[in-house]
Design a protein around this motif. Structure first.
Motif, PDB file in Angstrom:
ATOM      1  N   VAL A 136       0.845  -1.285   0.046  1.00 16.17           N
ATOM      2  CA  VAL A 136       0.148   0.061   0.140  1.00 16.17           C
ATOM      3  C   VAL A 136       0.736   1.336   0.017  1.00 16.17           C
ATOM      4  CG1 VAL A 136      -0.055   0.035   2.580  1.00 16.17           C
ATOM      5  CG2 VAL A 136      -2.238   1.191   1.130  1.00 16.17           C
ATOM      6  N   ASP A 137       1.965   1.201   0.656  1.00 14.91           N
ATOM      7  CA  ASP A 137       2.941   2.384   0.822  1.00 14.91           C
ATOM      8  C   ASP A 137       3.453   2.593  -0.775  1.00 14.91           C
ATOM      9  OD1 ASP A 137       2.278   2.874   3.320  1.00 14.91           O
ATOM     10  OD2 ASP A 137       4.527   1.891   4.111  1.00 14.91           O
ATOM     11  N   ALA A 138       3.678   1.432  -1.446  1.00 18.18           N
ATOM     12  CA  ALA A 138       4.413   1.680  -2.688  1.00 18.18           C
ATOM     13  C   ALA A 138       3.341   2.052  -3.643  1.00 18.18           C
ATOM     14  CB  ALA A 138       4.847   0.206  -3.362  1.00 18.18           C
ATOM     15  N   LEU A 139       1.987   1.658  -3.335  1.00 19.20           N
ATOM     16  CA  LEU A 139       1.321   2.275  -4.428  1.00 19.20           C
ATOM     17  C   LEU A 139       0.873   3.571  -4.293  1.00 19.20           C
ATOM     18  CD1 LEU A 139      -1.844  -0.565  -3.948  1.00 19.20           C
ATOM     19  CD2 LEU A 139      -0.115  -0.387  -5.964  1.00 19.20           C
ATOM     20  N   VAL A 140       1.010   4.124  -3.216  1.00 25.71           N
ATOM     21  CA  VAL A 140       1.017   5.761  -2.929  1.00 25.71           C
ATOM     22  C   VAL A 140       2.154   6.282  -3.459  1.00 25.71           C
ATOM     23  CG1 VAL A 140       0.812   7.606  -1.241  1.00 25.71           C
ATOM     24  CG2 VAL A 140      -0.584   5.473  -1.096  1.00 25.71           C
ATOM     25  N   GLU A 141       3.399   5.837  -2.982  1.00 25.14           N
ATOM     26  CA  GLU A 141       4.738   6.419  -3.490  1.00 25.14           C
ATOM     27  C   GLU A 141       4.831   6.472  -4.867  1.00 25.14           C
ATOM     28  OE1 GLU A 141       7.228   8.034  -1.854  1.00 25.14           O
ATOM     29  OE2 GLU A 141       5.644   8.145  -0.379  1.00 25.14           O
ATOM     30  N   CYS A 142       4.378   5.446  -5.793  1.00 24.55           N
ATOM     31  CA  CYS A 142       4.612   5.271  -7.027  1.00 24.55           C
ATOM     32  C   CYS A 142       3.899   6.392  -8.029  1.00 24.55           C
ATOM     33  CB  CYS A 142       4.499   3.929  -7.646  1.00 24.55           C
ATOM     34  SG  CYS A 142       5.769   2.782  -6.943  1.00 24.55           S
ATOM     35  N   TRP A 143       3.122   7.072  -7.294  1.00 23.05           N
ATOM     36  CA  TRP A 143       1.985   7.948  -7.921  1.00 23.05           C
ATOM     37  C   TRP A 143       2.764   9.097  -8.720  1.00 23.05           C
ATOM     38  CZ3 TRP A 143      -2.698   7.770  -9.678  1.00 23.05           C
ATOM     39  CH2 TRP A 143      -3.364   8.890 -10.079  1.00 23.05           C
ATOM     40  N   ASP A 189       1.997  12.021 -10.243  1.00 21.47           N
ATOM     41  CA  ASP A 189       1.635  13.409 -10.574  1.00 21.47           C
ATOM     42  C   ASP A 189       1.467  14.383  -9.085  1.00 21.47           C
ATOM     43  OD1 ASP A 189       0.173  15.668 -11.401  1.00 21.47           O
ATOM     44  OD2 ASP A 189      -1.424  14.797 -11.275  1.00 21.47           O
ATOM     45  N   PRO A 190       2.191  15.000  -9.010  1.00 21.37           N
ATOM     46  CA  PRO A 190       2.520  15.719  -7.573  1.00 21.37           C
ATOM     47  C   PRO A 190       1.183  16.575  -7.208  1.00 21.37           C
ATOM     48  CG  PRO A 190       3.852  16.913  -9.389  1.00 21.37           C
ATOM     49  CD  PRO A 190       3.500  15.737  -9.941  1.00 21.37           C
ATOM     50  N   ALA A 191       0.326  16.964  -8.119  1.00 19.45           N
ATOM     51  CA  ALA A 191      -0.813  17.757  -8.016  1.00 19.45           C
ATOM     52  C   ALA A 191      -2.046  16.977  -7.578  1.00 19.45           C
ATOM     53  CB  ALA A 191      -1.025  18.635  -9.292  1.00 19.45           C
ATOM     54  N   SER A 192      -1.839  15.634  -7.471  1.00 23.39           N
ATOM     55  CA  SER A 192      -3.169  14.906  -7.199  1.00 23.39           C
ATOM     56  C   SER A 192      -2.337  13.509  -6.481  1.00 23.39           C
ATOM     57  CB  SER A 192      -3.925  14.675  -8.349  1.00 23.39           C
ATOM     58  OG  SER A 192      -3.055  13.691  -9.196  1.00 23.39           O
ATOM     59  N   ARG A 193      -3.663  12.998  -5.975  1.00 17.35           N
ATOM     60  CA  ARG A 193      -3.341  11.621  -5.390  1.00 17.35           C
ATOM     61  C   ARG A 193      -4.385  10.544  -5.839  1.00 17.35           C
ATOM     62  NH1 ARG A 193       0.485  13.851  -4.107  1.00 17.35           N
ATOM     63  NH2 ARG A 193       1.398  14.221  -1.980  1.00 17.35           N
ATOM     64  N   PRO A 194      -3.755   9.185  -5.772  1.00 15.55           N
ATOM     65  CA  PRO A 194      -4.568   8.157  -6.131  1.00 15.55           C
ATOM     66  C   PRO A 194      -5.598   7.696  -5.168  1.00 15.55           C
ATOM     67  CG  PRO A 194      -2.563   7.256  -5.379  1.00 15.55           C
ATOM     68  CD  PRO A 194      -2.385   8.801  -5.347  1.00 15.55           C
ATOM     69  N   ARG A 195      -6.842   7.331  -5.426  1.00 17.28           N
ATOM     70  CA  ARG A 195      -7.732   6.778  -4.540  1.00 17.28           C
ATOM     71  C   ARG A 195      -7.207   5.407  -4.231  1.00 17.28           C
ATOM     72  NH1 ARG A 195     -11.036  10.231  -7.648  1.00 17.28           N
ATOM     73  NH2 ARG A 195     -11.684   8.528  -8.967  1.00 17.28           N
ATOM     74  N   VAL A 196      -6.718   5.198  -3.134  1.00 14.70           N
ATOM     75  CA  VAL A 196      -6.375   3.769  -3.032  1.00 14.70           C
ATOM     76  C   VAL A 196      -7.252   3.084  -1.995  1.00 14.70           C
ATOM     77  CG1 VAL A 196      -4.527   2.360  -2.121  1.00 14.70           C
ATOM     78  CG2 VAL A 196      -3.786   4.276  -3.411  1.00 14.70           C
ATOM     79  N   ARG A 197      -7.895   1.970  -2.310  1.00 10.64           N
ATOM     80  CA  ARG A 197      -8.888   1.384  -1.207  1.00 10.64           C
ATOM     81  C   ARG A 197      -8.309  -0.282  -1.235  1.00 10.64           C
ATOM     82  NH1 ARG A 197     -12.074   4.588  -4.222  1.00 10.64           N
ATOM     83  NH2 ARG A 197     -12.942   6.410  -3.244  1.00 10.64           N
ATOM     84  N   PRO A 198      -8.332  -0.952  -0.009  1.00 11.81           N
ATOM     85  CA  PRO A 198      -8.294  -0.277   1.237  1.00 11.81           C
ATOM     86  C   PRO A 198      -6.856   0.226   1.695  1.00 11.81           C
ATOM     87  CG  PRO A 198      -7.835  -2.554   1.473  1.00 11.81           C
ATOM     88  CD  PRO A 198      -8.251  -2.218   0.095  1.00 11.81           C
ATOM     89  N   GLU A 199      -6.929   1.610   2.478  1.00 16.01           N
ATOM     90  CA  GLU A 199      -5.830   2.134   2.770  1.00 16.01           C
ATOM     91  C   GLU A 199      -4.931   1.479   3.701  1.00 16.01           C
ATOM     92  OE1 GLU A 199      -6.890   6.112   4.352  1.00 16.01           O
ATOM     93  OE2 GLU A 199      -7.888   6.621   2.319  1.00 16.01           O
ATOM     94  N   ILE A 200      -5.582   0.807   4.437  1.00 13.69           N
ATOM     95  CA  ILE A 200      -4.804  -0.313   5.492  1.00 13.69           C
ATOM     96  C   ILE A 200      -5.534  -1.634   5.461  1.00 13.69           C
ATOM     97  CG2 ILE A 200      -4.213  -0.667   7.801  1.00 13.69           C
ATOM     98  CD1 ILE A 200      -4.286   2.540   8.444  1.00 13.69           C
ATOM     99  N   ASP A 201      -4.583  -2.443   5.397  1.00 14.13           N
ATOM    100  CA  ASP A 201      -5.152  -3.954   5.227  1.00 14.13           C
ATOM    101  C   ASP A 201      -4.968  -4.599   6.634  1.00 14.13           C
ATOM    102  OD1 ASP A 201      -5.782  -6.286   3.603  1.00 14.13           O
ATOM    103  OD2 ASP A 201      -4.027  -7.144   4.730  1.00 14.13           O
ATOM    104  N   PRO A 202      -5.963  -5.294   7.273  1.00 16.79           N
ATOM    105  CA  PRO A 202      -5.974  -5.547   8.821  1.00 16.79           C
ATOM    106  C   PRO A 202      -4.886  -6.988   8.824  1.00 16.79           C
ATOM    107  CG  PRO A 202      -7.800  -6.206   7.546  1.00 16.79           C
ATOM    108  CD  PRO A 202      -7.343  -5.386   6.816  1.00 16.79           C
ATOM    109  N   GLN A 203      -4.692  -7.523   7.837  1.00 15.16           N
ATOM    110  CA  GLN A 203      -3.804  -8.663   7.945  1.00 15.16           C
ATOM    111  C   GLN A 203      -2.299  -8.583   7.582  1.00 15.16           C
ATOM    112  OE1 GLN A 203      -5.956 -11.625   5.998  1.00 15.16           O
ATOM    113  NE2 GLN A 203      -7.755 -11.773   7.583  1.00 15.16           N
ATOM    114  N   ARG A 204      -2.002  -8.379   6.100  1.00 25.02           N
ATOM    115  CA  ARG A 204      -0.911  -8.433   5.553  1.00 25.02           C
ATOM    116  C   ARG A 204      -0.740  -7.586   4.281  1.00 25.02           C
ATOM    117  NH1 ARG A 204       1.593 -14.156   4.533  1.00 25.02           N
ATOM    118  NH2 ARG A 204       3.140 -12.846   3.687  1.00 25.02           N
ATOM    119  N   ASN A 205       0.220  -6.859   4.276  1.00 22.48           N
ATOM    120  CA  ASN A 205       0.427  -6.263   2.851  1.00 22.48           C
ATOM    121  C   ASN A 205       1.772  -6.236   2.122  1.00 22.48           C
ATOM    122  OD1 ASN A 205       1.660  -4.026   4.178  1.00 22.48           O
ATOM    123  ND2 ASN A 205      -0.580  -3.364   4.759  1.00 22.48           N
ATOM    124  N   GLU A 206       2.704  -6.781   2.596  1.00 27.94           N
ATOM    125  CA  GLU A 206       4.183  -7.095   2.238  1.00 27.94           C
ATOM    126  C   GLU A 206       3.979  -7.937   0.912  1.00 27.94           C
ATOM    127  OE1 GLU A 206       6.837  -7.891   5.349  1.00 27.94           O
ATOM    128  OE2 GLU A 206       7.201  -5.423   5.842  1.00 27.94           O
TER     129      GLU A 206
END
Length: 285
Positions: free
Chosen positions: A148-155, A157-174
């Protein structure tokens, strides 16, 4: 520069990194350029960043002073060496990025917290990805990353942000992957979606969903586009693209990088909505 100093430069203890940075100010050529740029990219302590910048500046000045003068005679034979393209890219672009960092540190207050610093880091990662792609015969530089961090960091366009869902995974996201190649891959997928949505709606409109299981992960990027219907096979044909006046070269690069990372990629569009999907094992063997 011995391996122990390189490891100390990656240490989580600032005093260890500071010792090496101070030593490098006296021995600026003892560290390979890629390691110096990577240290600058991830260093968060201002005093250590300044020391590393001093090292970079000393190398840059020496590089400028040592440039050979142009030959007086135009009759001198020109020798074309056998070029290592990856080394050439690193040689030409790393100093340029270094100068941007030096200028930013001097001209922008709290440069390490600025959008400019983040943009330079993204540029460095994309260059690293291109070099890794060129060196296809080499081993992948595998690392554990937070998806999830990589999905945000790879965006890109500095003028906008991606709509990433879910923002936090309750189990694992590595996942385990080559972070430079993954950055190159996601940046191009995003850029393709951003450009297509801008043509459709005038501004970026991109939705990202993702998931991680015990063995695999998936990412889905959807966006509006101008058109009715297309498939991946359509885009890979020369002259066809999801965007007006483009020829699908970005998607061809995406497919190449995904294959290098042993990931599955597909994209299709219908009724004005495009969806790209990326999936694969959470650990690359």
């Amino acid at each position: 520069m011995d391996a122990s100093k390189l490891e100390a430069l990656k240490s989580k203890a600032p005093n260890e990194r500071a010792k090496v940075a101070n030593w490098l100010q006296q021995h600026p050529y003892e560290i390979p350029t890629p390691d110096l740029m990577r240290a600058l990219q991830f260093e968060t302590v201002p005093q250590i960043r300044r020391a590393l910048n001093n090292v970079l500046e000393a190398r840059q000045r020496r590089r400028e002073d040592s440039k050979p003068s142009k030959p007086e005679s135009s009759m001198m034979p020109v020798v074309e060496p056998s070029l290592d393209i990856a080394a050439l890219i690193r040689h030409e672009l790393s100093p340029a990025i270094g100068w941007i960092r030096l200028a930013g540190d001097k001209e922008i207050g709290e440069f390490e917290k600025s959008e400019t610093d983040r943009a330079v880091k993204k540029l460095q990662r994309r260059i690293d990805g291109l070099i890794a792609l060129i060196k296809q015969a080499g081993d992948l530089n595998l690392q554990r990353i937070c998806l999830v961090d990589a999905l945000v960091e790879c965006w890109p366009d500095p003028a906008s942000r991606p709509r990433v869902r879910p923002e936090i995974d309750p189990q694992r996201n590595e996942i385990s992957t080559d972070s430079s190649l993954f950055t190159l891959l996601m940046s191009n997928i995003y850029q393709n979606a951003i450009d297509a949505s801008r043509e459709s709606e005038g501004s970026p409109s991109v939705d990202v969903s993702w998931g991680v299981t015990s063995e695999r992960f998936w990412v889905r990027i959807s966006n509006p586009f101008v058109g009715a219907k297309f498939t991946l096979a359509d885009i890979l044909q020369v002259g066809v693209s999801t965007k007006a006046a483009h020829q699908g070269h970005g998607v061809a690069l995406i497919v190449t990088v995904a294959s290098r990372l042993d990931l599955d990629f597909d994209i299709f569009g219908s009724s004005g909505l495009a969806a790209a999907t990326l999936s694969g094992k959470i650990s690359v063997v």
